[in-house]
Design a protein around this motif. Sequence first.
Motif, PDB file in Angstrom:
ATOM      1  N   THR A   7       0.785  -1.077  -0.050  1.00 16.57           N
ATOM      2  CA  THR A   7       0.035   0.077   0.061  1.00 16.57           C
ATOM      3  C   THR A   7       0.989   1.350  -0.123  1.00 16.57           C
ATOM      4  O   THR A   7       0.187   2.317  -0.180  1.00 16.57           O
ATOM      5  CB  THR A   7      -1.007   0.059   1.256  1.00 16.57           C
ATOM      6  OG1 THR A   7      -0.319  -0.133   2.414  1.00 16.57           O
ATOM      7  CG2 THR A   7      -2.000  -1.108   1.042  1.00 16.57           C
ATOM      8  N   SER A   8       2.059   1.212   0.129  1.00 20.42           N
ATOM      9  CA  SER A   8       2.803   2.375   0.340  1.00 20.42           C
ATOM     10  C   SER A   8       2.909   3.111  -1.068  1.00 20.42           C
ATOM     11  O   SER A   8       2.930   4.031  -1.428  1.00 20.42           O
ATOM     12  CB  SER A   8       4.430   1.970   0.666  1.00 20.42           C
ATOM     13  OG  SER A   8       4.902   1.354  -0.323  1.00 20.42           O
ATOM     14  N   GLU A  10       0.384   2.872  -3.383  1.00 21.90           N
ATOM     15  CA  GLU A  10      -1.320   3.515  -3.517  1.00 21.90           C
ATOM     16  C   GLU A  10      -1.047   4.723  -2.649  1.00 21.90           C
ATOM     17  O   GLU A  10      -1.716   5.614  -3.058  1.00 21.90           O
ATOM     18  CB  GLU A  10      -1.971   2.531  -3.075  1.00 21.90           C
ATOM     19  CG  GLU A  10      -2.372   1.486  -4.163  1.00 21.90           C
ATOM     20  CD  GLU A  10      -1.753   0.232  -3.936  1.00 21.90           C
ATOM     21  OE1 GLU A  10      -0.813   0.253  -2.531  1.00 21.90           O
ATOM     22  OE2 GLU A  10      -1.523  -0.633  -4.764  1.00 21.90           O
ATOM     23  N   SER A  11      -0.565   4.997  -1.586  1.00 20.37           N
ATOM     24  CA  SER A  11      -0.726   6.298  -0.833  1.00 20.37           C
ATOM     25  C   SER A  11       0.140   7.223  -1.469  1.00 20.37           C
ATOM     26  O   SER A  11      -0.318   8.434  -1.279  1.00 20.37           O
ATOM     27  CB  SER A  11      -0.091   5.917   0.520  1.00 20.37           C
ATOM     28  OG  SER A  11       1.390   5.465   0.706  1.00 20.37           O
ATOM     29  N   ARG A  17      -4.602   4.683  -6.750  1.00 18.51           N
ATOM     30  CA  ARG A  17      -5.732   4.552  -5.595  1.00 18.51           C
ATOM     31  C   ARG A  17      -7.124   4.609  -6.498  1.00 18.51           C
ATOM     32  O   ARG A  17      -8.068   3.681  -6.421  1.00 18.51           O
ATOM     33  CB  ARG A  17      -5.902   5.802  -4.830  1.00 18.51           C
ATOM     34  CG  ARG A  17      -5.635   5.637  -3.657  1.00 18.51           C
ATOM     35  CD  ARG A  17      -5.761   6.829  -2.577  1.00 18.51           C
ATOM     36  NE  ARG A  17      -7.164   7.157  -2.338  1.00 18.51           N
ATOM     37  CZ  ARG A  17      -8.036   6.319  -1.547  1.00 18.51           C
ATOM     38  NH1 ARG A  17      -7.478   5.281  -1.141  1.00 18.51           N
ATOM     39  NH2 ARG A  17      -9.067   6.708  -1.086  1.00 18.51           N
ATOM     40  N   TYR A  96      -0.827   7.439   7.005  1.00 19.20           N
ATOM     41  CA  TYR A  96      -1.934   7.061   6.005  1.00 19.20           C
ATOM     42  C   TYR A  96      -3.111   6.184   6.627  1.00 19.20           C
ATOM     43  O   TYR A  96      -2.637   4.901   7.198  1.00 19.20           O
ATOM     44  CB  TYR A  96      -1.507   6.606   4.665  1.00 19.20           C
ATOM     45  CG  TYR A  96      -0.188   7.638   4.025  1.00 19.20           C
ATOM     46  CD1 TYR A  96      -0.747   8.354   2.870  1.00 19.20           C
ATOM     47  CD2 TYR A  96       0.773   7.333   4.523  1.00 19.20           C
ATOM     48  CE1 TYR A  96       0.217   9.127   2.159  1.00 19.20           C
ATOM     49  CE2 TYR A  96       2.026   8.515   3.738  1.00 19.20           C
ATOM     50  CZ  TYR A  96       1.648   9.205   2.686  1.00 19.20           C
ATOM     51  OH  TYR A  96       2.442   9.766   2.073  1.00 19.20           O
ATOM     52  N   GLU A  99      -4.671   4.453   2.755  1.00 19.78           N
ATOM     53  CA  GLU A  99      -4.123   4.796   1.812  1.00 19.78           C
ATOM     54  C   GLU A  99      -4.297   6.407   1.385  1.00 19.78           C
ATOM     55  O   GLU A  99      -4.129   7.209   0.300  1.00 19.78           O
ATOM     56  CB  GLU A  99      -4.259   4.246   0.176  1.00 19.78           C
ATOM     57  CG  GLU A  99      -3.734   3.013   0.271  1.00 19.78           C
ATOM     58  CD  GLU A  99      -4.720   1.857   0.921  1.00 19.78           C
ATOM     59  OE1 GLU A  99      -5.836   2.156   0.707  1.00 19.78           O
ATOM     60  OE2 GLU A  99      -4.224   1.020   1.799  1.00 19.78           O
TER      61      GLU A  99
END
Length: 166
Positions: A7-8, A10-11, A17, A96, A99
């Motif tokens: 997820t790093s 997507e954030s 996202r 986050y 995200e």
Amino acid sequence: SLALQNTSHESRVEMLRDLLFQSYLILAMVQRRQGQTAESEATMGEFIRSFPDRSVAQSDFGPEALDLYRFVYGDLAALKKGSLVIHVSQPGTAIYVNEIAQASAGGNATLRPLVPGTYRVLVRSLDISDRVRLYNVPVYPGQMTTLNIDWELDSVLVMEKWVGFQ
């Protein structure tokens, strides 16, 4: 599911996202059509928690997706909301939740009201080490959940294929 393991990215990137947004909807609809009702509703619940600022448009995803969204949203809206308080011992971290940036360089964040369920809390150091840690935190109806992160320990502890310090 694979995207949520990293997820790093997507954030950091809004386009990713958007892909995650579409992926949740597609997965929920595939599960529904395969007769996996509970899984489909759980995926839609995760979608609703991950994208509280977005909804499903019938013109984009069809009436079946809109019906599923409305059904699950109605169930979740009827629940008491919870809250999530995040304390990171080290300033100079970004936080986050699902995200979405919540705090930058402050080390603390408070989110309320939240639909009950599990939230992905990602903490990233803003220094040269760029260390990232992901926590899955349950939020319960009518309760405050507090996540206290000892960054000095958590940022160097590794629990993947082996357990130890980095």
